[in-house]
Design a protein around this motif. Structure first.
Motif, PDB file in Angstrom:
ATOM      1  N   PRO B  39     -16.241 -10.625  -4.373  1.00  0.00           N
ATOM      2  CA  PRO B  39     -15.653 -11.204  -2.726  1.00  0.00           C
ATOM      3  C   PRO B  39     -15.940 -10.088  -1.470  1.00  0.00           C
ATOM      4  CG  PRO B  39     -13.357  -9.535  -3.972  1.00  0.00           C
ATOM      5  CD  PRO B  39     -14.806  -9.449  -4.394  1.00  0.00           C
ATOM      6  N   ARG B  40     -16.854 -10.896  -0.935  1.00  0.00           N
ATOM      7  CA  ARG B  40     -17.271 -10.212   0.327  1.00  0.00           C
ATOM      8  C   ARG B  40     -16.268 -10.385   0.862  1.00  0.00           C
ATOM      9  NH1 ARG B  40     -22.253 -14.802   0.329  1.00  0.00           N
ATOM     10  NH2 ARG B  40     -19.992 -14.908  -1.164  1.00  0.00           N
ATOM     11  N   SER B  41     -15.441 -11.210   1.241  1.00  0.00           N
ATOM     12  CA  SER B  41     -13.892 -11.070   2.200  1.00  0.00           C
ATOM     13  C   SER B  41     -13.069 -11.985   0.922  1.00  0.00           C
ATOM     14  CB  SER B  41     -13.624 -12.429   3.216  1.00  0.00           C
ATOM     15  OG  SER B  41     -14.014 -13.062   2.644  1.00  0.00           O
ATOM     16  N   ILE B  42     -12.028 -10.450   1.632  1.00  0.00           N
ATOM     17  CA  ILE B  42     -10.997 -10.736   0.869  1.00  0.00           C
ATOM     18  C   ILE B  42      -9.017 -11.144   2.087  1.00  0.00           C
ATOM     19  CG2 ILE B  42      -8.783  -9.567  -0.162  1.00  0.00           C
ATOM     20  CD1 ILE B  42     -10.927  -7.478  -1.487  1.00  0.00           C
ATOM     21  N   ALA B  43      -8.676 -12.200   1.978  1.00  0.00           N
ATOM     22  CA  ALA B  43      -7.197 -12.439   2.617  1.00  0.00           C
ATOM     23  C   ALA B  43      -6.248 -11.470   1.495  1.00  0.00           C
ATOM     24  CB  ALA B  43      -6.933 -13.659   2.931  1.00  0.00           C
ATOM     25  N   VAL B  44      -5.095 -10.405   2.669  1.00  0.00           N
ATOM     26  CA  VAL B  44      -4.029 -10.453   2.374  1.00  0.00           C
ATOM     27  C   VAL B  44      -3.041 -10.666   2.904  1.00  0.00           C
ATOM     28  CG1 VAL B  44      -2.809  -8.452   1.255  1.00  0.00           C
ATOM     29  CG2 VAL B  44      -5.285  -7.850   1.647  1.00  0.00           C
ATOM     30  N   ILE B  45      -2.391 -12.137   1.972  1.00  0.00           N
ATOM     31  CA  ILE B  45      -1.212 -13.131   2.717  1.00  0.00           C
ATOM     32  C   ILE B  45       0.129 -11.789   2.049  1.00  0.00           C
ATOM     33  CG2 ILE B  45       0.368 -14.672   2.630  1.00  0.00           C
ATOM     34  CD1 ILE B  45      -2.515 -16.237   1.186  1.00  0.00           C
ATOM     35  N   GLY B  46       0.636 -11.811   3.456  1.00  0.00           N
ATOM     36  CA  GLY B  46       2.068 -11.025   3.188  1.00  0.00           C
ATOM     37  C   GLY B  46       2.369  -9.876   3.218  1.00  0.00           C
ATOM     38  N   ALA B  47       0.712  -9.441   4.090  1.00  0.00           N
ATOM     39  CA  ALA B  47       0.548  -7.597   4.352  1.00  0.00           C
ATOM     40  C   ALA B  47       1.385  -7.397   4.771  1.00  0.00           C
ATOM     41  CB  ALA B  47      -1.006  -7.293   4.906  1.00  0.00           C
ATOM     42  N   ARG B  57       1.851  -2.215   0.154  1.00  0.00           N
ATOM     43  CA  ARG B  57       0.952  -1.677  -0.982  1.00  0.00           C
ATOM     44  C   ARG B  57      -0.683  -2.315  -1.400  1.00  0.00           C
ATOM     45  NH1 ARG B  57       5.729  -1.196  -3.735  1.00  0.00           N
ATOM     46  NH2 ARG B  57       5.709  -2.518  -5.640  1.00  0.00           N
ATOM     47  N   ILE B  58      -0.225  -3.419  -1.542  1.00  0.00           N
ATOM     48  CA  ILE B  58      -1.867  -4.273  -1.467  1.00  0.00           C
ATOM     49  C   ILE B  58      -2.436  -2.950  -0.613  1.00  0.00           C
ATOM     50  CG2 ILE B  58      -2.586  -6.096  -1.360  1.00  0.00           C
ATOM     51  CD1 ILE B  58      -0.103  -7.096  -2.843  1.00  0.00           C
ATOM     52  N   LEU B  59      -1.711  -3.261   0.581  1.00  0.00           N
ATOM     53  CA  LEU B  59      -2.970  -3.600   1.596  1.00  0.00           C
ATOM     54  C   LEU B  59      -3.385  -2.265   1.961  1.00  0.00           C
ATOM     55  CD1 LEU B  59      -4.484  -4.541   4.605  1.00  0.00           C
ATOM     56  CD2 LEU B  59      -2.152  -3.731   5.872  1.00  0.00           C
ATOM     57  N   ARG B  60      -2.842  -0.724   1.762  1.00  0.00           N
ATOM     58  CA  ARG B  60      -3.135  -0.210   2.297  1.00  0.00           C
ATOM     59  C   ARG B  60      -3.882   0.606   1.372  1.00  0.00           C
ATOM     60  NH1 ARG B  60       0.601   4.470   4.165  1.00  0.00           N
ATOM     61  NH2 ARG B  60       2.151   3.001   5.111  1.00  0.00           N
ATOM     62  N   THR B  61      -3.412   0.252  -0.365  1.00  0.00           N
ATOM     63  CA  THR B  61      -4.012   0.816  -1.085  1.00  0.00           C
ATOM     64  C   THR B  61      -6.021   0.229  -1.803  1.00  0.00           C
ATOM     65  OG1 THR B  61      -2.314   0.553  -3.132  1.00  0.00           O
ATOM     66  CG2 THR B  61      -5.158   0.790  -3.859  1.00  0.00           C
ATOM     67  N   LEU B  62      -6.071  -0.882  -0.703  1.00  0.00           N
ATOM     68  CA  LEU B  62      -7.723  -1.478  -0.059  1.00  0.00           C
ATOM     69  C   LEU B  62      -7.916  -0.611   0.619  1.00  0.00           C
ATOM     70  CD1 LEU B  62      -9.310  -3.918  -0.858  1.00  0.00           C
ATOM     71  CD2 LEU B  62      -8.472  -5.370   0.541  1.00  0.00           C
ATOM     72  N   ARG B  78       2.931  -9.714  13.022  1.00  0.00           N
ATOM     73  CA  ARG B  78       2.296  -9.019  13.462  1.00  0.00           C
ATOM     74  C   ARG B  78       0.247  -9.073  13.578  1.00  0.00           C
ATOM     75  NH1 ARG B  78       4.432  -3.824  11.920  1.00  0.00           N
ATOM     76  NH2 ARG B  78       2.751  -3.064  13.420  1.00  0.00           N
ATOM     77  N   GLY B  79       0.144  -8.386  15.026  1.00  0.00           N
ATOM     78  CA  GLY B  79      -1.104  -8.607  15.583  1.00  0.00           C
ATOM     79  C   GLY B  79      -1.781  -8.339  14.824  1.00  0.00           C
ATOM     80  N   GLU B  80      -1.634  -6.550  13.928  1.00  0.00           N
ATOM     81  CA  GLU B  80      -2.018  -5.406  13.846  1.00  0.00           C
ATOM     82  C   GLU B  80      -1.601  -4.939  13.020  1.00  0.00           C
ATOM     83  OE1 GLU B  80      -5.016  -2.713  16.437  1.00  0.00           O
ATOM     84  OE2 GLU B  80      -3.451  -1.501  15.572  1.00  0.00           O
ATOM     85  N   LEU B  81      -2.353  -4.270  11.545  1.00  0.00           N
ATOM     86  CA  LEU B  81      -1.589  -4.083  10.476  1.00  0.00           C
ATOM     87  C   LEU B  81      -2.848  -2.783  10.013  1.00  0.00           C
ATOM     88  CD1 LEU B  81      -0.394  -6.980   8.929  1.00  0.00           C
ATOM     89  CD2 LEU B  81       1.291  -4.847   9.862  1.00  0.00           C
ATOM     90  N   LEU B  82      -1.980  -1.918   9.829  1.00  0.00           N
ATOM     91  CA  LEU B  82      -3.174  -0.683  10.093  1.00  0.00           C
ATOM     92  C   LEU B  82      -4.269  -0.614  10.381  1.00  0.00           C
ATOM     93  CD1 LEU B  82      -1.906  -0.476   6.368  1.00  0.00           C
ATOM     94  CD2 LEU B  82      -1.392   1.082   7.979  1.00  0.00           C
ATOM     95  N   GLY B  83      -4.728  -0.958  11.959  1.00  0.00           N
ATOM     96  CA  GLY B  83      -5.821  -0.343  12.743  1.00  0.00           C
ATOM     97  C   GLY B  83      -5.889  -1.661  12.353  1.00  0.00           C
TER      98      GLY B  83
END
Lengths: 722, 722
Positions: B39-47, B57-62, B78-83
């Motif tokens: 994948p060149r682009s990934i969507a994390v739904i429910g991040a 955990r998915i977002l953080r690990t990625l 949220r408009g922003e997550l972990l930057g």
């Protein structure tokens, strides 16, 4: 379970082994193990400050673990070591010395022992190796060493050992590097090891898992004090609940037997990892019995009889020991299996079934209790991840409590895989089992991710391990212990004769049949005919159909050379068969001396068994039962026990065979006459007792067993006497 | 070793299973596994930012593992997550999305999948559970989900999975907590797991031991993409050398077979831990074949045929995989065993022998090289502590080098117990094996005292584990792989007839004998007699002695009801026996319809075998060989293979039986006619092929096999057709 009283066997052959005698007549003057295990003063000979040296590690560890008695470091060069006054030699030490330890070059050991003896040292631990572990010269040196010690009553531990770790008696005299910088953990397991490295390994692995010991003793070459001296001590030690040993060979078999019986009577389980069990002894391959019943088989039989548990690997041993010491007297059969994942449940169930383990069927009360949390899947094994609480695992504690309180469950096994929060899962599981009077074990399958859980379970004193293998071995052995039945005292049937043992040599079929007939074991009728011309007349005195067998002391396996003919209808058929057989055997085994023929009544049986006797060099007369006929060598399916055995015991031996399902009738067939077979085994076993070491081995194969009520008949047999 | 080409079997029953068809006709439009795995682009739904939540955990690990493509966190609040900029929903994401992952409540999954499909997402990973893993309603939902996805060509991984860890493709989409705060280790092992928890567990345990992976894929319910899709991908992936799987059930048997063949042809070992192997299927207990050859046995037979290795536990699997990936193509048979202690040597030797392992006999060159260090004890196993260097273990490196260079040694196994300096010992051992083209393994038996050694071996990339169990399982499986022989392409004997399958129902002894006679398998001659009065005349047309058997479709096991008489000499004896048999059977089985009697020539054989056929629901026609007669059920000693088999293969099947020693003659008996038996097995196996699914099962028991050159004869048989 019932731990029965002493039995007759231990009195039968007490004096048969010369190694069982003391090496010196002054036995009553010798110091006791008790005196050595409670030293008030210790001399460390060859002490040093360097932890890379044996003497450095011994001193450092002794100080780190806090010995409260008087310490005398001995070092020729230094006046002080680690803040303690040092002495240049033993004879310069001012006060009495209870225990001395030395890790010094071999050439100085004898002199030093002599000095110790002179100084009145009660016990000396010799760490130095290359004594009887290194050939005849070393063995002679070891004998000298012990003799010097015994002259003053001093006892020797070793040589070639790593000493003693005794959390209960507050001293550690051991050069093992696993002890440096860590505190020893006190527990209720006493451990005696023939290998120092294995003792260090087990001790370290166990305390890494939160399992402590009362005393650990490395016995090395057992030049003086041996395995059983310390097991005896542990039996009497109130701080020890369970005894573990690592054993490579038994030095004094009769002593072992007595001590095992004592442990059993004291209700202290004795667990042994025995190395060298697959090494086939150099047994003469005289007969099936000889080739199948090696010396490890005899040792295992004695252990089975005394309730001593043999375990394949150390980790399972100390895991089980910890379980038994925390739940004394608890028996284990049915298992409740739990896991945070379906995969953990599935893998563990397979493996449990592989080792013959049994999953408990939950009671209706338990199912009712679990059902609200696990709708439709409230069964054993419990996949805690399948609960209706999302993935929170919030039912973990309650689930553990519910299954442990089930009357059908004897032990819970929690197999921890990866989970959303492994440490929290472990904590909830630990809460769930807390306070139960039934044992639990936990297996942690992840690696580093489970470290926090490991630390928590260690701290909570929960039995845990990293592999299903160790947990399942421990559970299987616990189950075996739970099913132990002490052998009944065998009662000699009053009608048994007192026959003198024949002279040395081979006893053929007819000779064996004469003897066992006198012992009340049925044989098929037969007549001996010395020539072909006599066989028809021999047959006419018997009932048809007939069996014809060649008689030759040079032929061990008659069937292999065409020396057996079956199903002969008429006396003249027997004569024809004898003629052909004579020709055939002369071609196949030209050198054989043929004494003649046996004509016998042919009997039909439903099962062929092997029953036999064997005199084990270590443990005396043994009785063997096994699959008979062609399946003897193919299946190698035998069970041994010390002779004599009661017929009740013989029934249990038969039921221990892999072919046991045949006994009760398979596929709707009627059961066979187990009682008659067991009675034959019991009677035969008294022959082993009566003839003692003169009877090297005897086997009856086949013993034809008929349907229940119809008895059994010995069809062939032979024996070797010496 | 020889990895042979494809064989005929995989073409035989490709279309026999409807589950093998695609769920949608638009298969050509569906995205490939390749597209999803890069994948060149990934969507994390429910991040989320909360590591206690799946999406956290998915977002953080990625992010921790450093994904280099475009990331779209989706969070309604949220408009922003972990930057990183977050998006309120899929349809608000500006660019194309290759891969989406969702760990959201089940009720939102279908809508979200529809949105993904609309947005042109190529693949969606559904972590959410309670689909086909939770009853019919969930299964229906899962079908809907896949159908929605397929309409746009989108592929689904899961539901009920934990996603993908792909060190090679630089992305980790996985909620497993084992990943938090640690770097994934890249290796050459590809891993596909049906259980997410098991994947997390194995991954963590492996990287804790320094073993990395190329890709790990959790397939969950396999609603769309399944095991074989990913194994196929790994076969083509140049970064993967060895494939591992955790499997609970095979979804598409024919596909499994094809992919296994591809892996074999590509020279990539495939290792599987299969759970649920002991659960006996609900098989009708029609005959021996049915009751012994469950579906796991068929699966295991296919694996054996394709060189796929079944291993009992995960740790042994990844240890072996690591060994095979580091020493590609290396075969393993003879072992050199080393330990710093005699106790380690003794325990490990026992255990190696237990699993059928073989200690190498050192060459004279090796003995000469070792002798100066180990005077008189330069043998295998090597007790390094017994060297003549005090306890310095200074010969450790040189000893390892010497034994690994021995031509008779394939692998060295170092069993590390406590030692004066465990870490130093491990280091020297690591030095000694460095650079060798032969594999080595080390087992660390101590606990915390070996932590430094563990770290060192991990860093030095040395294969190591904490238990002998795992090492020995890995070595045993490696040995099995080394001995693999690809099945020969079976060639149909030209004279075999093309018989139509009979109609459904039971086929009795005579019917089976007629068929197998046509297939060139010998049977004993016989005549049917419908009444007692006809049996003597039937007998007079045959050669004495005779066998008499009752014929009744209501009686499966004739011997059990006294329905077989043997050894009848004269036709009148047969009539007498028939009269008695009629009476007996009427008493024992009053309800049975008796059709008549079979009079046959009695044959004498040297070995009774079972040979049979069985149609497995998953893997089609199978052929079975096993111990025959009364030992069929007692020993449960059977070997299965897919039908048809060549006679060469049949010989190997026979040699795989536990009773194999009998084949070559035991105790000086002549060998039996293995060739004839194998030829019968091969011919019979073509019948399974010819009749396909119509033949549910057939067994011949006993097949009496005579001495070499004298052939074999089918004495009894029956079959069930449908």
């Amino acid at each position: 379970m019932k731990w029965a009283g002493p039995r007759i066997l231990q009195h039968i052959h007490l004096d048969s082994n010369p190694t069982d005698r003391m090496t010196t007549p002054s036995a009553s003057l010798l110091r006791t193990v008790d005196e050595i295990m409670t030293p008030r003063s210790i001399a460390v000979i060859g002490a040093s400050e360097d932890p890379r040296k044996f003497g450095g590690r011994i001193l450092r560890t002794l100080l780190e673990q806090g010995f409260h008695g008087t310490l005398y470091p001995v070092n020729a060069q230094r006046g002080e070591l680690l803040g303690h006054q040092a002495y240049p030699s033993i004879d310069r030490i001012p006060g009495p010395i209870d225990l001395a330890i030395m890790a010094i070059p071999r050439e100085h050991v004898l002199d030093t022992i002599a000095q110790c003896a002179k100084a009145g040292v009660k016990g000396a631990i010799v760490v130095t190796s290359k004594f009887s572990d290194a050939g005849d010269e070393g063995a002679a040196l070891e004998r000298d060493l012990v003799e010097i010690a015994h002259r003053s009553g001093m006892r020797i531990l070793g040589p070639n050992c790593i000493g003693i770790i005794s959390p209960v008696n507050n001293f550690v005299l051991c050069p093992s590097p696993v002890l440096l910088g860590r505190s020893v953990l006190r527990g209720e397991i006493g451990f005696v090891s023939q290998s120092g490295a294995v003792m260090g390994t087990i001790f370290d692995r166990a305390i890494s898992q939160g399992i402590g010991f009362s005393h650990c003793i490395s016995i090395g070459n057992q030049g003086d004090l041996e395995l059983c001296d310390f097991v005896d001590y542990l039996i009497d030690d109130p701080a020890t609940r369970v005894i573990c040993s690592y054993v490579e060979g038994i030095k004094r078999p009769q002593r072992f037997d007595q001590v095992a019986a004592r442990a059993r009577q004291a209700g202290k389980p004795w667990l042994i990892v025995k190395a060298g069990r697959t090494e086939a002894g150099a047994a003469a391959a005289f007969s099936h019995t000889a080739s199948l019943a090696g010396s490890h088989a005899a040792f295992a039989a004695v252990c089975r009889e005394q309730g001593v548990l043999l375990i394949d690997e150390p980790e399972a041993m100390f895991l089980l020991a910890a379980g038994m010491s925390r739940f004394p007297g608890r028996t284990v059969d049915k298992i409740a299996l739990l896991s945070p994942s379906g995969g953990g449940c599935a893998m563990a169930t397979d493996r449990l079934v592989d080792v013959g383990g049994v999953l408990a069927t939950f009671s209706t009360a338990t199912v009712a209790a679990l059902d609200p949390m696990y709708p439709g899947v409230a069964h054993n094994p419990v996949d805690i991840g399948a609960a209706n609480d999302g993935a929170s695992m919030s039912h973990t504690e309650q689930t553990h409590r519910a299954v442990l309180s089930d009357v059908n469950v004897d032990l819970s096994l929690t197999v921890i895989t990866a989970a959303p929060d492994i440490a929290r899962f472990a904590e909830m599981a630990a809460d769930g089992i807390a306070g139960s009077d039934k044992p639990s074990m936990m297996v942690l399958l992840p690696g580093r991710a489970a470290e926090e859980a490991r630390a928590l379970l260690r701290q909570r004193n929960v039995l845990h391990t990293d592999t299903l293998d160790s947990a399942l071995r421990a559970i299987s052995a616990w189950r075996e212990w739970s099913m132990f039945v002490a052998p009944e005292m065998p009662v000699r049937p009053p009608e048994l004769p007192a026959l003198p043992a024949p002279s040395a040599g081979l006893l053929g079929e007819q000779g064996v049949k004469d003897v066992i007939t006198a012992y009340g074991i049925g044989v098929n009728h037969g007549r001996f005919a010395s020539t072909v011309l006599d066989v028809a007349s021999a047959a006419s005195q018997l009932t048809s159909p007939y069996v014809l067998k060649i008689v030759s002391s040079d032929i061990v396996h008659k069937t292999d050379v065409g020396g057996v003919a079956l199903g002969l209808e008429h006396p003249e058929d027997v004569e024809t068969a004898a003629r052909k057989m004579w020709e055939r055997v002369r071609v196949q085994v030209p050198h054989a001396q043929i004494q003649g023929f046996l004509v016998q009544e042919q009997v039909i049986g439903d099962l062929e068994l092997l029953i036999g006797l064997k005199h084990d060099d270590q443990f005396g007369p043994m009785v063997v039962v096994g699959a008979g006929g062609v399946f003897t060598e193919l299946l190698k399916d035998v069970v041994l026990a010390r002779a004599p055995v009661s017929s009740e015991r013989a029934v249990r031996m038969l039921r221990g065979l892999r072919i046991a399902p045949v006994l009760d009738g398979m596929r709707g067939k009627p059961p066979i006459d187990i009682q008659a077979a067991a009675e034959a085994v019991s009677r035969l076993s008294w022959l082993a007792h009566d003839w003692g070491a003169s009877l090297k081995e005897l086997d009856i194969n086949p013993l034809l067993v008929r349907r229940a009520g119809l008895g059994c008949v010995a069809v062939d047999g032979r024996a070797l006497l010496c």
